[in-house]
Motif scaffolding. Structure first.
Motif, PDB file in Angstrom:
ATOM      1  N   GLN A 186       0.820  -1.200   0.000  1.00 37.11           N
ATOM      2  CA  GLN A 186       0.000   0.000   0.000  1.00 37.11           C
ATOM      3  C   GLN A 186       0.865   1.266   0.000  1.00 37.11           C
ATOM      4  OE1 GLN A 186      -2.978  -0.770  -0.582  1.00 37.11           O
ATOM      5  NE2 GLN A 186      -2.804  -2.922  -0.059  1.00 37.11           N
ATOM      6  N   LEU A 187       1.661   1.473   1.050  1.00 34.21           N
ATOM      7  CA  LEU A 187       2.406   2.735   1.144  1.00 34.21           C
ATOM      8  C   LEU A 187       3.497   2.857   0.084  1.00 34.21           C
ATOM      9  CD1 LEU A 187       2.727   3.131   5.016  1.00 34.21           C
ATOM     10  CD2 LEU A 187       1.026   4.124   3.479  1.00 34.21           C
ATOM     11  N   LEU A 188       4.112   1.725  -0.324  1.00 33.28           N
ATOM     12  CA  LEU A 188       5.140   1.767  -1.363  1.00 33.28           C
ATOM     13  C   LEU A 188       4.602   1.377  -2.730  1.00 33.28           C
ATOM     14  CD1 LEU A 188       8.270   0.291   0.466  1.00 33.28           C
ATOM     15  CD2 LEU A 188       7.524   2.656   0.260  1.00 33.28           C
ATOM     16  N   ALA A 189       3.268   1.268  -2.848  1.00 32.91           N
ATOM     17  CA  ALA A 189       2.613   0.985  -4.133  1.00 32.91           C
ATOM     18  C   ALA A 189       2.986  -0.382  -4.685  1.00 32.91           C
ATOM     19  CB  ALA A 189       2.942   2.070  -5.162  1.00 32.91           C
ATOM     20  N   GLY A 190       3.375  -1.323  -3.813  1.00 29.12           N
ATOM     21  CA  GLY A 190       3.733  -2.655  -4.291  1.00 29.12           C
ATOM     22  C   GLY A 190       2.603  -3.349  -5.019  1.00 29.12           C
ATOM     23  N   SER A 191       1.343  -3.075  -4.604  1.00 29.15           N
ATOM     24  CA  SER A 191       0.217  -3.696  -5.279  1.00 29.15           C
ATOM     25  C   SER A 191       0.076  -3.196  -6.709  1.00 29.15           C
ATOM     26  CB  SER A 191      -1.082  -3.411  -4.507  1.00 29.15           C
ATOM     27  OG  SER A 191      -1.293  -2.016  -4.402  1.00 29.15           O
ATOM     28  N   LEU A 192       0.757  -2.082  -7.040  1.00 27.49           N
ATOM     29  CA  LEU A 192       0.683  -1.518  -8.382  1.00 27.49           C
ATOM     30  C   LEU A 192       2.037  -1.556  -9.092  1.00 27.49           C
ATOM     31  CD1 LEU A 192      -1.653   1.499  -7.617  1.00 27.49           C
ATOM     32  CD2 LEU A 192      -2.242  -0.651  -8.711  1.00 27.49           C
ATOM     33  N   PHE A 193       2.962  -2.409  -8.596  1.00 36.75           N
ATOM     34  CA  PHE A 193       4.258  -2.537  -9.263  1.00 36.75           C
ATOM     35  C   PHE A 193       4.059  -2.865 -10.736  1.00 36.75           C
ATOM     36  CE2 PHE A 193       8.277  -3.316  -6.602  1.00 36.75           C
ATOM     37  CZ  PHE A 193       8.029  -2.168  -5.888  1.00 36.75           C
ATOM     38  N   MET A 194       3.152  -3.795 -11.016  1.00 40.93           N
ATOM     39  CA  MET A 194       2.901  -4.176 -12.393  1.00 40.93           C
ATOM     40  C   MET A 194       2.412  -2.982 -13.194  1.00 40.93           C
ATOM     41  SD  MET A 194       0.343  -7.129 -13.776  1.00 40.93           S
ATOM     42  CE  MET A 194      -1.049  -6.323 -12.992  1.00 40.93           C
ATOM     43  N   SER A 195       1.492  -2.206 -12.607  1.00 40.17           N
ATOM     44  CA  SER A 195       0.930  -1.059 -13.311  1.00 40.17           C
ATOM     45  C   SER A 195       1.991   0.005 -13.584  1.00 40.17           C
ATOM     46  CB  SER A 195      -0.201  -0.450 -12.482  1.00 40.17           C
ATOM     47  OG  SER A 195      -1.157  -1.426 -12.165  1.00 40.17           O
ATOM     48  N   LEU A 196       2.954   0.160 -12.681  1.00 40.95           N
ATOM     49  CA  LEU A 196       3.984   1.174 -12.828  1.00 40.95           C
ATOM     50  C   LEU A 196       5.134   0.708 -13.715  1.00 40.95           C
ATOM     51  CD1 LEU A 196       4.131   2.254  -9.095  1.00 40.95           C
ATOM     52  CD2 LEU A 196       3.284   3.659 -10.960  1.00 40.95           C
ATOM     53  N   LEU A 197       5.590  -0.503 -13.497  1.00 45.58           N
ATOM     54  CA  LEU A 197       6.810  -0.984 -14.133  1.00 45.58           C
ATOM     55  C   LEU A 197       6.559  -1.597 -15.506  1.00 45.58           C
ATOM     56  CD1 LEU A 197       9.844  -1.390 -13.832  1.00 45.58           C
ATOM     57  CD2 LEU A 197       9.384  -3.512 -12.592  1.00 45.58           C
ATOM     58  N   VAL A 198       5.423  -2.281 -15.670  1.00 45.79           N
ATOM     59  CA  VAL A 198       5.203  -3.047 -16.899  1.00 45.79           C
ATOM     60  C   VAL A 198       5.077  -2.181 -18.145  1.00 45.79           C
ATOM     61  CG1 VAL A 198       3.581  -4.574 -18.085  1.00 45.79           C
ATOM     62  CG2 VAL A 198       4.334  -5.124 -15.775  1.00 45.79           C
ATOM     63  N   PRO A 199       4.228  -1.117 -18.163  1.00 49.73           N
ATOM     64  CA  PRO A 199       4.087  -0.373 -19.428  1.00 49.73           C
ATOM     65  C   PRO A 199       5.401   0.159 -20.012  1.00 49.73           C
ATOM     66  CG  PRO A 199       2.293   0.189 -17.955  1.00 49.73           C
ATOM     67  CD  PRO A 199       3.264  -0.637 -17.148  1.00 49.73           C
ATOM     68  N   PRO A 200       6.249   0.886 -19.234  1.00 46.70           N
ATOM     69  CA  PRO A 200       7.506   1.345 -19.836  1.00 46.70           C
ATOM     70  C   PRO A 200       8.460   0.196 -20.157  1.00 46.70           C
ATOM     71  CG  PRO A 200       7.428   1.923 -17.501  1.00 46.70           C
ATOM     72  CD  PRO A 200       6.080   1.428 -17.862  1.00 46.70           C
ATOM     73  N   ALA A 221      15.901   2.138  -1.717  1.00 45.47           N
ATOM     74  CA  ALA A 221      16.216   3.307  -0.895  1.00 45.47           C
ATOM     75  C   ALA A 221      14.986   3.765  -0.114  1.00 45.47           C
ATOM     76  CB  ALA A 221      16.736   4.435  -1.781  1.00 45.47           C
ATOM     77  N   ILE A 222      13.840   3.800  -0.790  1.00 42.03           N
ATOM     78  CA  ILE A 222      12.607   4.195  -0.117  1.00 42.03           C
ATOM     79  C   ILE A 222      12.230   3.174   0.949  1.00 42.03           C
ATOM     80  CG2 ILE A 222      10.143   4.645  -0.447  1.00 42.03           C
ATOM     81  CD1 ILE A 222      10.836   5.620  -3.270  1.00 42.03           C
ATOM     82  N   ALA A 223      12.431   1.880   0.648  1.00 38.74           N
ATOM     83  CA  ALA A 223      12.090   0.825   1.607  1.00 38.74           C
ATOM     84  C   ALA A 223      12.930   0.927   2.875  1.00 38.74           C
ATOM     85  CB  ALA A 223      12.277  -0.547   0.964  1.00 38.74           C
ATOM     86  N   LEU A 224      14.212   1.253   2.726  1.00 44.33           N
ATOM     87  CA  LEU A 224      15.076   1.392   3.897  1.00 44.33           C
ATOM     88  C   LEU A 224      14.604   2.536   4.793  1.00 44.33           C
ATOM     89  CD1 LEU A 224      18.569   0.794   2.251  1.00 44.33           C
ATOM     90  CD2 LEU A 224      17.340  -0.744   3.797  1.00 44.33           C
ATOM     91  N   VAL A 225      14.180   3.628   4.159  1.00 41.94           N
ATOM     92  CA  VAL A 225      13.631   4.741   4.940  1.00 41.94           C
ATOM     93  C   VAL A 225      12.355   4.300   5.651  1.00 41.94           C
ATOM     94  CG1 VAL A 225      12.622   7.041   4.797  1.00 41.94           C
ATOM     95  CG2 VAL A 225      14.649   6.494   3.439  1.00 41.94           C
ATOM     96  N   ALA A 226      11.503   3.537   4.934  1.00 47.75           N
ATOM     97  CA  ALA A 226      10.248   3.071   5.524  1.00 47.75           C
ATOM     98  C   ALA A 226      10.499   2.163   6.717  1.00 47.75           C
ATOM     99  CB  ALA A 226       9.417   2.332   4.472  1.00 47.75           C
ATOM    100  N   ILE A 227      11.519   1.311   6.625  1.00 43.80           N
ATOM    101  CA  ILE A 227      11.851   0.422   7.745  1.00 43.80           C
ATOM    102  C   ILE A 227      12.236   1.249   8.967  1.00 43.80           C
ATOM    103  CG2 ILE A 227      13.528  -1.274   8.568  1.00 43.80           C
ATOM    104  CD1 ILE A 227      13.577  -2.420   5.718  1.00 43.80           C
TER     105      ILE A 227
END
Length: 561
Positions: A79-93, A119-125
C-alpha cells in the motif's frame, strides 16, 4: 551472453481489430489460466497458513497480535510503497523497451527502479521502527484489559522489529514478479508466494510442538516469539529469492543501481507520488479495519480467514487476468489500437465476472458450512465459527465489486492515467470509513458483520466510479457487456436449486468436518455443473474463450520461468 547482446522475447502482441473469440483473446485467457493455476496453489497454502494461525494461536489476542504485525510489512509494501501496483507502474515502460528489443535499456531501467525502491524501503523500515510505540498503541486502543493491552504492545514490539526487514524483501519480490509479467511469464511469479506460506506453516507448527498451544498473550515466552518472528521472515526471504531468480532468467540482472539519476526513472517516480496517495489511502483503510476488528478477542483472526476467501477469487481470477491484460492494453494504447484496447478490456470484465459472480453467490449461501469446516484447534468454538461466518457473508458481494474496481484501475493505469484511479480510491475509502462508524459501538459478531458490510459498500461505490472513468472515450462496440453480466447472474441464481437439492440429499452423512466438507463439495460440483449447463444453453462466448485458452496453454508457459 550479456544482457546487451540478448534480444528479449516480447510478450504476445495484441491483434488489431479482432473480434471476440480470436487468437488475441485466447492469448489473454491462456496467460490468465497459467497464472491462475499457480496462484490457486499459492492461495490454498495461504488459507492453510491462516487456518494454522487460528489453530495454534487461537481466537485470542496473541493470534490478533501476530496477524496484525505480520500484515504490517506487506501493508507498507503493497500500500504505502505501491507494491500492489508494481505491475501497473513498471510493466508499461518495460514493455516499450521489450518491444524495441533493447535488452540493455530494459536491464538498466529495472535496476534503476529497484535501486530507487530499495532506498525508499530502507527509509520506511526506519520510520516503522521509530514509530512502533505509536503503531502498537493504536493497535491496542480498543482493548479494555490493560494487562492484555500492555502484553500486546510488548510482544508486538519484538515481532515488529523481526518483521520490518520483510519490507525490503517484498520490494525485491515485487520487482522480480513484475519483470516476469512484462516478459509474458506468469507461472513462477504466481507460484513463489507458496514458499512463503509453507515456511510460515512449518514455523507455527514447530512453535506448537515446542511450546504448546495453550499460550496467551500475557504468558508467551520470548523464545517462542523469536522462533515465530525469525521463521516468518526467513519464509519471506525464500519467496523473494524465487522472484529474483525468475527475473534473472529473463536476462535482467536484478542488481540495484542509483536509478533516481535516470530521467525515465525520475519521471516514473513522479508518477508514483499520485499512486502512493492511492495506496496510502487503502493502507489507512486496512489499518482502520485491523484496529476495529482487534476490539473483539480473536476477531482479527476470524476476519483474516474471511478475507482469505474474499481475496481467493481475486487471486485466481482477477489478478491473473489483470496481469495478462496489462501488457496487452499498454501495447494497444501505445500503438493506437483503440478497438483492440476496448474489446480486450470489455472481454476481461465479462470473463472475470463469469467466475466471480457465482463464487460470490456461493460464499453467501455456504458461509456457515465454510466456517464450520475451517475452524480448527483453538478457533473451533461457537464464537469463533460465528465470527468467521458473518465475516464471509458480509464480504461476499465485495468479491464482484473488487474485481471490477481492479480491472478498471488497471485499464486506466495502462494508459498512464493515475488521476482517475486516485479519485476512485478517495471515494471508496471515504465511503467505507463512514459506513464503518456503527461498528465502533458494536460487539462480537455484529462488529465484524458491520466491518464487512462497510468494506462491501465502499468497494461497490468505488467500482461504479472507476468503471465509468475507464470506459469514458472508448469507441462504440457491438459487444454487450450488460448482456454478458445478466447471463452470468441468471446462471448463478439458477444453480442454487440443484446445489440445494444435493445438500439436502446428502444430509445423511456424518455431522463432522469431513462430512460437512463432503456435502459442500458435492453441492458445489452440482451447482457448478448447473451453472455451466445454463451458460452453454445461452451460448456464452466466455465458454469458447476458456476452451480456446486451455487448449493453448503450453508447457513452456506453465513453467513460468
Amino acid at each position: 551472453m550479456s544482457v546487451a547482446e540478448a534480444a528479449p522475447a516480447a510478450p504476445d502482441d495484441p491483434v488489431d481489430d479482432q473480434e471476440p473469440g480470436t487468437d488475441a483473446e485466447s492469448g489473454l485467457v491462456r496467460n490468465s489460466l497459467t497464472g491462475s493455476a499457480w496462484t490457486l496453489i499459492s492461495r490454498i497454502t495461504g488459507l492453510v497458513r491462516v487456518v494454522v494461525i487460528g489453530a495454534v494461536l487461537g481466537a485470542t489476542f496473541l493470534g490478533n497480535t501476530y496477524q496484525a504485525v505480520y500484515a504490517l510489512p506487506s501493508l507498507v509494501y503493497y500500500q504505502l510503497l505501491a507494491g500492489s501496483l508494481f505491475m501497473s507502474l513498471l510493466v508499461p515502460p518495460l514493455v516499450a523497451h521489450i518491444r524495441e528489443r533493447d535488452g540493455a535499456r530494459a536491464d538498466s531501467f529495472v535496476r534503476g527502479f529497484l535501486g530507487s525502491l530499495i532506498a525508499i524501503a530502507l527509509v520506511a523500515i526506519g520510520v516503522i521502527v521509530v514509530a512502533s510505540p505509536l503503531i502498537l498503541s493504536l493497535l491496542s486502543l480498543g482493548v479494555a484489559n490493560e494487562e492484555v493491552a500492555s502484553a500486546q504492545r510488548r510482544v508486538g514490539m519484538l515481532l515488529l522489529i523481526l518483521f520490518a526487514p520483510q519490507i525490503l524483501l517484498y520490494v525485491i519480490a515485487g520487482t522480480g514478479g513484475a519483470v516476469m509479467n512484462a516478459y509474458g511469464r506468469f507461472g513462477l511469479a504466481a507460484a513463489a508466494p507458496t514458499a512463503e506460506n509453507l515456511g510460515i506453516i512449518v514455523t507455527l507448527l514447530a512453535a506448537a510442538v515446542i511450546f504448546g498451544t495453550n499460550v496467551e498473550i500475557t504468558t508467551v515466552s520470548t523464545s517462542e516469539v523469536l522462533l515465530i518472528g525469525i521463521g516468518t521472515t526467513a519464509a519471506v526471504a525464500v519467496h523473494a529469492a524465487l522472484q529474483w531468480f525468475g527475473a534473472r532468467r529473463q536476462n535482467i540482472s536484478m542488481y540495484a543501481r542509483a536509478g533516481w539519476r535516470d530521467p525515465e526513472i525520475r519521471m516514473l517516480l513522479r508518477r508514483i507520488r499520485s499512486v502512493l496517495t492511492y495506496t496510502g489511502l487503502e493502507a489507512a483503510l486496512l489499518l482502520a479495519t485491523i484496529i476495529v476488528a482487534n476490539r473483539v478477542a480473536g476477531g482479527l483472526v476470524a476476519f483474516q480467514l474471511a478475507l482469505n476467501f474474499f481475496y481467493l477469487p481475486a487471486a485466481i481470477v482477477t489478478w491473473p487476468v489483470a496481469r495478462a491484460l496489462m501488457p496487452r492494453l499498454a501495447s494497444s494504447h501505445q500503438t493506437g489500437q483503440t478497438k483492440a484496447f476496448r474489446d480486450e478490456f470489455f472481454q476481461a470484465i465479462a470473463l472475470v465476472s463469469f467466475a466471480t459472480i457465482p463464487l460470490a453467490v456461493a460464499y453467501a449461501v455456504a458461509a456457515p458450512a465454510i466456517a464450520d469446516i475451517i475452524a480448527f484447534g483453538r478457533l473451533n468454538t461457537s464464537d469463533g465459527i460465528e465470527y468467521v461466518t458473518v465475516s464471509i457473508l458480509a464480504l461476499s458481494p465485495a468479491v464482484i465489486a473488487h474485481a471490477w474496481f481492479t480491472l478498471g484501475s488497471h485499464a486506466l493505469y495502462s494508459k498512464q492515467n493515475v488521476a482517475a484511479p486516485l479519485r476512485a480510491m478517495v471515494l471508496r475509502v471515504a465511503a467505507t470509513l463512514v459506513l464503518m462508524i456503527p461498528a465502533l459501538g458494536a460487539e462480537g459478531a455484529r462488529c465484524l458483520m458491520l466491518i464487512g458490510l462497510a468494506l462491501t459498500g465502499g468497494t461497490l461505490i468505488g467500482a461504479v466510479y472507476v468503471g465509468r472513468q475507464a470506459t469514458k472515450g472508448l469507441p462504440p462496440t457491438s459487444y454487450s457487456l450488460t448482456r454478458a453480466l445478466g447471463r452470468t447472474a441468471l446462471a448463478s441464481a439458477l444453480m442454487l436449486l440443484p446445489a440445494g437439492c444435493a445438500w439436502i440429499a446428502t444430509s445423511g452423512l456424518p455431522d463432522s468436518k469431513l462430512g460437512i466438507a463432503t456435502r459442500l463439495a458435492l453441492a458445489g460440483l452440482v451447482g457448478a455443473a448447473a451453472f455451466l449447463a445454463v451458460q452453454t444453453r445461452l451460448h456464452a462466448p466466455e465458454l469458447r474463450l476458456l476452451r480456446g485458452g486451455m487448449g493453448r496453454v503450453s508447457p513452456a508457459r506453465q513453467g513460468g520461468g
